[in-house]
Design a protein around this motif. Structure first.
Motif, PDB file in Angstrom:
ATOM      1  N   ILE A  22      95.818  54.665  86.445  1.00  0.00           N
ATOM      2  CA  ILE A  22      94.983  55.489  87.319  1.00  0.00           C
ATOM      3  C   ILE A  22      93.580  55.609  86.732  1.00  0.00           C
ATOM      4  CG2 ILE A  22      94.642  57.844  88.171  1.00  0.00           C
ATOM      5  CD1 ILE A  22      97.753  57.961  88.461  1.00  0.00           C
ATOM      6  N   GLN A  23      93.487  55.829  85.435  1.00  0.00           N
ATOM      7  CA  GLN A  23      92.177  55.915  84.785  1.00  0.00           C
ATOM      8  C   GLN A  23      91.380  54.627  84.964  1.00  0.00           C
ATOM      9  OE1 GLN A  23      93.138  57.008  80.741  1.00  0.00           O
ATOM     10  NE2 GLN A  23      92.631  59.153  81.115  1.00  0.00           N
ATOM     11  N   GLN A  24      92.048  53.479  84.809  1.00  0.00           N
ATOM     12  CA  GLN A  24      91.364  52.200  84.971  1.00  0.00           C
ATOM     13  C   GLN A  24      90.846  52.024  86.395  1.00  0.00           C
ATOM     14  OE1 GLN A  24      94.324  49.420  83.649  1.00  0.00           O
ATOM     15  NE2 GLN A  24      93.634  49.487  81.532  1.00  0.00           N
ATOM     16  N   TYR A  25      91.666  52.399  87.376  1.00  0.00           N
ATOM     17  CA  TYR A  25      91.229  52.303  88.770  1.00  0.00           C
ATOM     18  C   TYR A  25      90.049  53.236  89.038  1.00  0.00           C
ATOM     19  CZ  TYR A  25      94.603  49.169  90.961  1.00  0.00           C
ATOM     20  OH  TYR A  25      95.299  48.063  91.361  1.00  0.00           O
ATOM     21  N   LEU A  26      90.077  54.444  88.475  1.00  0.00           N
ATOM     22  CA  LEU A  26      88.991  55.387  88.696  1.00  0.00           C
ATOM     23  C   LEU A  26      87.686  54.887  88.074  1.00  0.00           C
ATOM     24  CD1 LEU A  26      90.770  58.829  88.246  1.00  0.00           C
ATOM     25  CD2 LEU A  26      90.011  57.749  90.369  1.00  0.00           C
ATOM     26  N   VAL A  27      87.763  54.311  86.900  1.00  0.00           N
ATOM     27  CA  VAL A  27      86.571  53.749  86.262  1.00  0.00           C
ATOM     28  C   VAL A  27      86.017  52.622  87.123  1.00  0.00           C
ATOM     29  CG1 VAL A  27      85.756  52.396  84.291  1.00  0.00           C
ATOM     30  CG2 VAL A  27      87.158  54.432  83.912  1.00  0.00           C
ATOM     31  N   HIS A  28      86.894  51.757  87.592  1.00  0.00           N
ATOM     32  CA  HIS A  28      86.462  50.646  88.442  1.00  0.00           C
ATOM     33  C   HIS A  28      85.853  51.174  89.739  1.00  0.00           C
ATOM     34  CE1 HIS A  28      86.759  47.133  91.113  1.00  0.00           C
ATOM     35  NE2 HIS A  28      86.595  46.440  89.996  1.00  0.00           N
ATOM     36  N   ASP A  29      86.466  52.199  90.319  1.00  0.00           N
ATOM     37  CA  ASP A  29      85.955  52.802  91.551  1.00  0.00           C
ATOM     38  C   ASP A  29      84.571  53.391  91.326  1.00  0.00           C
ATOM     39  OD1 ASP A  29      85.827  53.782  94.169  1.00  0.00           O
ATOM     40  OD2 ASP A  29      86.927  55.610  93.675  1.00  0.00           O
ATOM     41  N   ASN A  30      84.371  54.070  90.207  1.00  0.00           N
ATOM     42  CA  ASN A  30      83.065  54.675  89.923  1.00  0.00           C
ATOM     43  C   ASN A  30      81.982  53.624  89.700  1.00  0.00           C
ATOM     44  OD1 ASN A  30      83.976  57.301  90.133  1.00  0.00           O
ATOM     45  ND2 ASN A  30      84.448  57.466  87.961  1.00  0.00           N
ATOM     46  N   GLN A  31      82.348  52.481  89.139  1.00  0.00           N
ATOM     47  CA  GLN A  31      81.351  51.454  88.837  1.00  0.00           C
ATOM     48  C   GLN A  31      81.093  50.517  90.008  1.00  0.00           C
ATOM     49  OE1 GLN A  31      82.848  49.539  85.314  1.00  0.00           O
ATOM     50  NE2 GLN A  31      82.092  51.137  83.958  1.00  0.00           N
ATOM     51  N   TYR A  32      82.141  50.076  90.683  1.00  0.00           N
ATOM     52  CA  TYR A  32      82.001  49.016  91.684  1.00  0.00           C
ATOM     53  C   TYR A  32      82.561  49.379  93.053  1.00  0.00           C
ATOM     54  CZ  TYR A  32      81.636  46.563  87.230  1.00  0.00           C
ATOM     55  OH  TYR A  32      81.286  46.197  85.958  1.00  0.00           O
ATOM     56  N   GLY A  33      83.333  50.441  93.147  1.00  0.00           N
ATOM     57  CA  GLY A  33      84.024  50.749  94.388  1.00  0.00           C
ATOM     58  C   GLY A  33      85.355  50.014  94.437  1.00  0.00           C
ATOM     59  N   LEU A  34      86.207  50.408  95.371  1.00  0.00           N
ATOM     60  CA  LEU A  34      87.522  49.793  95.508  1.00  0.00           C
ATOM     61  C   LEU A  34      87.683  49.222  96.909  1.00  0.00           C
ATOM     62  CD1 LEU A  34      89.871  52.455  93.852  1.00  0.00           C
ATOM     63  CD2 LEU A  34      89.136  50.291  92.872  1.00  0.00           C
ATOM     64  N   SER A  35      88.415  48.136  96.997  1.00  0.00           N
ATOM     65  CA  SER A  35      88.768  47.600  98.304  1.00  0.00           C
ATOM     66  C   SER A  35      89.796  48.526  98.945  1.00  0.00           C
ATOM     67  CB  SER A  35      89.341  46.190  98.166  1.00  0.00           C
ATOM     68  OG  SER A  35      90.593  46.243  97.500  1.00  0.00           O
ATOM     69  N   ASN A  36      90.061  48.337 100.210  1.00  0.00           N
ATOM     70  CA  ASN A  36      91.064  49.165 100.896  1.00  0.00           C
ATOM     71  C   ASN A  36      92.428  49.037 100.232  1.00  0.00           C
ATOM     72  OD1 ASN A  36      89.254  50.158 102.746  1.00  0.00           O
ATOM     73  ND2 ASN A  36      89.734  48.621 104.300  1.00  0.00           N
ATOM     74  N   GLN A  37      92.782  47.823  99.843  1.00  0.00           N
ATOM     75  CA  GLN A  37      94.076  47.604  99.203  1.00  0.00           C
ATOM     76  C   GLN A  37      94.140  48.316  97.844  1.00  0.00           C
ATOM     77  OE1 GLN A  37      95.078  43.512  98.491  1.00  0.00           O
ATOM     78  NE2 GLN A  37      97.185  43.964  97.973  1.00  0.00           N
ATOM     79  N   ASP A  38      93.070  48.213  97.059  1.00  0.00           N
ATOM     80  CA  ASP A  38      93.043  48.885  95.764  1.00  0.00           C
ATOM     81  C   ASP A  38      93.078  50.403  95.930  1.00  0.00           C
ATOM     82  OD1 ASP A  38      93.056  46.578  94.271  1.00  0.00           O
ATOM     83  OD2 ASP A  38      90.872  46.495  94.046  1.00  0.00           O
ATOM     84  N   GLN A  39      92.385  50.913  96.951  1.00  0.00           N
ATOM     85  CA  GLN A  39      92.415  52.356  97.207  1.00  0.00           C
ATOM     86  C   GLN A  39      93.825  52.810  97.576  1.00  0.00           C
ATOM     87  OE1 GLN A  39      89.690  54.460  96.802  1.00  0.00           O
ATOM     88  NE2 GLN A  39      91.247  56.032  96.988  1.00  0.00           N
ATOM     89  N   PHE A  40      94.514  52.002  98.380  1.00  0.00           N
ATOM     90  CA  PHE A  40      95.900  52.306  98.746  1.00  0.00           C
ATOM     91  C   PHE A  40      96.788  52.326  97.506  1.00  0.00           C
ATOM     92  CE2 PHE A  40     100.183  50.839  99.840  1.00  0.00           C
ATOM     93  CZ  PHE A  40     100.549  51.819 100.751  1.00  0.00           C
ATOM     94  N   LEU A  41      96.647  51.322  96.634  1.00  0.00           N
ATOM     95  CA  LEU A  41      97.446  51.264  95.400  1.00  0.00           C
ATOM     96  C   LEU A  41      97.165  52.458  94.503  1.00  0.00           C
ATOM     97  CD1 LEU A  41      97.175  47.470  94.555  1.00  0.00           C
ATOM     98  CD2 LEU A  41      99.195  48.695  95.339  1.00  0.00           C
ATOM     99  N   LEU A  42      95.899  52.846  94.394  1.00  0.00           N
ATOM    100  CA  LEU A  42      95.540  54.014  93.588  1.00  0.00           C
ATOM    101  C   LEU A  42      96.208  55.265  94.147  1.00  0.00           C
ATOM    102  CD1 LEU A  42      93.928  55.503  91.404  1.00  0.00           C
ATOM    103  CD2 LEU A  42      91.990  55.534  92.999  1.00  0.00           C
TER     104      LEU A  42
END
Length: 60
Positions: A22-42
């Motif tokens: 979850i931390q890794q996804y949040l860091v990625h989201d803060n830096q680059y944003g997440l695709s719809n699929q990545d947001q769903f997985l998060l």
């Protein structure tokens, strides 16, 4: 439900893995944003983490 020490340790380990992911996804989201699929997985990981955390607290 009575949990064995091994089951509690396994839930602790799963909790830690989910938290790190979850931390890794949040860091990625803060830096680059997440695709719809990545947001769903998060969102699914956060739900699973909460459920696991609730079950772990009940086992202790």
């Amino acid at each position: 439900m009575i949990q064995t020490t091994e089951q509690i340790e396994m839930m602790d380990r799963r909790n830690e893995i989910l938290r790190r992911n979850i931390q890794q996804y949040l860091v990625h989201d803060n830096q680059y944003g997440l695709s719809n699929q990545d947001q769903f997985l998060l969102n699914q990981m956060v739900k699973e983490w909460h459920a696991n955390n609730y079950e772990l607290q009940g086992a202790r």
